[in-house]
Design a protein around this motif. Structure first.
Motif, PDB file in Angstrom:
ATOM      1  N   ILE A   1      -2.904  -2.925  -8.758  1.00 47.93           N
ATOM      2  CA  ILE A   1      -2.263  -3.151  -7.817  1.00 47.93           C
ATOM      3  C   ILE A   1      -3.277  -2.349  -6.524  1.00 47.93           C
ATOM      4  O   ILE A   1      -4.009  -3.188  -5.827  1.00 47.93           O
ATOM      5  N   GLU A   2      -3.467  -1.549  -6.806  1.00 49.27           N
ATOM      6  CA  GLU A   2      -4.657  -0.841  -5.519  1.00 49.27           C
ATOM      7  C   GLU A   2      -5.761  -1.317  -5.980  1.00 49.27           C
ATOM      8  O   GLU A   2      -6.257  -1.754  -4.932  1.00 49.27           O
TER       9      GLU A   2
ATOM     10  N   ILE B   1       3.952   5.814  -5.735  1.00 49.41           N
ATOM     11  CA  ILE B   1       4.625   5.854  -7.754  1.00 49.41           C
ATOM     12  C   ILE B   1       4.131   6.929  -8.048  1.00 49.41           C
ATOM     13  O   ILE B   1       5.575   7.246  -8.714  1.00 49.41           O
TER      14      ILE B   1
ATOM     15  N   GLY C   1       0.350   0.718 -10.979  1.00 50.28           N
ATOM     16  CA  GLY C   1      -0.080   1.454  -9.345  1.00 50.28           C
ATOM     17  C   GLY C   1      -1.325   0.806  -9.642  1.00 50.28           C
ATOM     18  O   GLY C   1      -1.910   0.292  -8.267  1.00 50.28           O
ATOM     19  N   ARG C   2      -2.656   1.386  -9.875  1.00 53.43           N
ATOM     20  CA  ARG C   2      -3.619   1.079 -10.748  1.00 53.43           C
ATOM     21  C   ARG C   2      -3.572  -0.162 -10.381  1.00 53.43           C
ATOM     22  O   ARG C   2      -5.033  -0.122  -9.222  1.00 53.43           O
TER      23      ARG C   2
ATOM     24  N   LYS D   1       0.846  -1.193   0.083  1.00 53.89           N
ATOM     25  CA  LYS D   1      -0.179  -0.160   0.191  1.00 53.89           C
ATOM     26  C   LYS D   1       0.922   0.741  -0.025  1.00 53.89           C
ATOM     27  O   LYS D   1       0.777   1.947  -1.018  1.00 53.89           O
TER      28      LYS D   1
ATOM     29  N   VAL E   1       2.500   2.029  -3.471  1.00 56.20           N
ATOM     30  CA  VAL E   1       1.481   2.388  -4.790  1.00 56.20           C
ATOM     31  C   VAL E   1       1.096   3.727  -4.125  1.00 56.20           C
ATOM     32  O   VAL E   1       0.830   4.203  -5.818  1.00 56.20           O
ATOM     33  N   GLN E   2       1.134   4.150  -2.605  1.00 51.64           N
ATOM     34  CA  GLN E   2       1.124   5.562  -3.136  1.00 51.64           C
ATOM     35  C   GLN E   2       2.395   6.051  -3.209  1.00 51.64           C
ATOM     36  O   GLN E   2       1.927   7.828  -3.824  1.00 51.64           O
TER      37      GLN E   2
END
Lengths: 366, 150
Positions: free
Chosen positions: A271-272, A178, A268-269, A172, A175-176
């Motif tokens: 994975i989110e 990225i 990233g999107r 998390k 990803v934030q």
């Protein structure tokens, strides 16, 4: 009138800009490249023959060594090919973990591509930024499989073990960060005038040429063709995610560079979304100890690896070992276009073109 | 161009090539088995009239008496797919190169020549691609002795 001669300059096989064991012979007319001859095979270890002597499970770690910078992707492709051959259903939770691991690998691979392009073109600082961020992904891999570089965490039927508690917070927070990472890469390099001058209009790959030469992956998309197997032929659960395909306009080195940076954001999107939707449950299907696909059965399974279309062609003869296994390696086929995009350019363009085609020799030489 | 239809394509190809082409299918692909003499005609048709512009994969399998050549074709962006197979005898392992239709066949055919020992007629530079030039034998053949290199 001065008489001039054609001469040959060898780049590699031992040269930092060739990304490991690539030998490029440049035939030069003064400063202009007349032709480029690529010599491969310096890291050939005949994995296709090795596969014929290993059981289906034993071959899993070998696949990780194909594309060692995006370690989970070749393993995923192989495991899915074998699952397709045997009709094994993978549990939901494992599918989501696989997607997260695959996209993390894609990010890690693109970060290497970005870092390596940086050092190849003289932007040494760029190397540090990509490697620094990639380290966090390596730490996440270490949490799951215990291995950083050559993780064989994905197995036939699912994954090796459930994810540990610290996994989700780590992913998390990555990803934030990225968007900030992309901003840094763009601010540090893409926006730099000297950087752009080295790449703009260099190694233009026309869309028709790209298709004729079988080029796939970010290199094809940089030429403006929206072709990604995650959308064209969704494997696993990729049809459930919402993401865009970054495309280039000119098909030059700068586009290939930019597409990779933008793809990090799209990964990233994915994975989110995967983190949000991941259910509880089993992480591995019940797979027999000895796998024996029906005799005469064969499969060609392809996935969108970090470098392009990675395909596995497996033929079974009913025994526990594959009768024939062929790897369609995207790096091998993408490299074929190197002479085409180099011709007519100047010597330094070879380095730029190798860097932005992003080949990985473990995969191309197999 | 007309809308693509697999049934129509097979009908037209069977009409054109007669008993040189045989169709079948497995779980994942429609398979066209073609006589090696008619390979280039079939592939040219597939590329020009049915839009199979992406020769994704080209490889070979050793079946003892015969070698099988395998071609996985796709179309971008429609994503139709077809599998073409042809067999050549071991004693005369030779067939036409597809390099004039798809330049991507270049290294892939060199790889097949290198590892399996099948020759491609019309290939301008049929030399080993992965193994050293002085290597003897073709390792992916089933009768290749492991560790048999001098």
């Amino acid at each position: 009138m001065l008489e001039t001669d054609i001469y040959t300059v060898n780049v590699g096989p031992i040269h930092p800009s060739t990304h490991g064991g690539l030998h490029v012979e440049a035939i030069m007319d003064g400063e202009i490249i007349q032709d480029v001859v690529v010599h491969l095979g310096y890291v050939h270890r005949s994995v296709e023959k090795i596969a014929e002597g290993k059981t289906y499970q034993q071959f899993v770690p070998y696949t990780a060594r194909l594309d060692y910078l995006a370690t989970n992707l070749p393993v995923l492709g192989y495991c899915q090919a074998v699952e397709k051959l045997l009709g094994i259903e993978v549990p939901e939770r494992a599918e989501y973990i696989r997607v997260i691991m695959a996209e993390l690998s894609r990010i890690a691979s693109h970060q290497i591509a970005i870092s390596a392009t940086g050092i190849d073109l003289g932007a040494t600082t760029g190397l540090m930024y990509g490697m620094r961020d990639r380290e966090r992904i390596m730490n996440i891999f270490e949490m799951t499989g215990g291995q950083r570089l050559l993780s064989s965490y994905i197995r036939i039927g699912g994954v090796a073990a459930d994810i540990p508690d610290e996994f989700i917070p780590a992913v998390k927070s990555l990803v934030q960060d990225i968007p900030r990472m992309m901003e840094e890469y763009n601010g540090l390099m893409t926006g730099n005038e000297i950087w752009a001058a080295r790449m703009e209009g260099v190694g233009i790959l026309a869309p028709e040429t790209a298709i004729q030469y079988g080029v796939t992956g970010p290199n094809l998309r940089a030429s403006g063709i929206a072709y990604d197997l995650r959308k064209a032929e969704p494997y696993g659960i990729y049809d459930r995610f919402d993401f865009d395909l970054p495309l280039g306009k000119r098909g030059d080195s700068l586009d290939r560079w930019q597409v990779r940076i933008d793809e990090i954001g799209q990964s990233g999107r994915i994975i989110e979304q995967a983190l949000k939707a991941m259910p509880e449950g089993e992480i591995k299907a019940k797979v027999p100890k000895v796998l024996k696909p029906a005799a005469g059965k064969e499969v060609y399974h392809r996935i969108e690896s970090a470098k392009g279309e990675l395909g596995y062609y497996i033929v079974s003869d009913g025994s526990s070992k594959p009768y024939r296994l062929h790897v369609r390696a995207p790096s091998f086929i993408n490299l074929m276009v190197l002479p085409v995009i180099c011709r007519g350019g100047v010597f330094q363009d070879i380095i730029t073109n190798i860097a932005t085609l992003d080949p990985i020799l473990g995969e191309s030489d197999r | 161009m007309q809308e693509f239809s697999l049934e129509r394509m097979i009908q037209e190809l069977e009409g054109l090539l007669g008993d040189k082409v045989r169709t079948g299918s497995d779980q994942f692909f429609t398979v066209l088995y073609i006589d090696p003499a008619a390979l280039t005609i079939l592939m040219g048709k597939l590329r020009d009239e049915y839009g199979f512009n992406h020769l994704a994969n080209l490889t070979s399998v050793d079946y003892g008496e015969e070698f099988e050549m395998v071609y996985h074709l796709y179309s971008i962006p429609d994503n139709n797919k077809v599998l073409v197979k042809t067999r050549v005898p071991r004693t005369l392992a030779e067939l036409d190169s597809l390099i004039s239709l798809w330049p991507t066949a270049d290294w892939q055919e060199r790889e097949v020549y290198d590892l399996m020992g099948i020759k491609f007629k019309g290939h301008p530079n049929l030399v080993r691609v992965l193994l050293p030039e002085d290597f003897e034998g073709h390792p992916l053949r089933k009768d290749y002795l492991m560790g048999g290199r001098k």
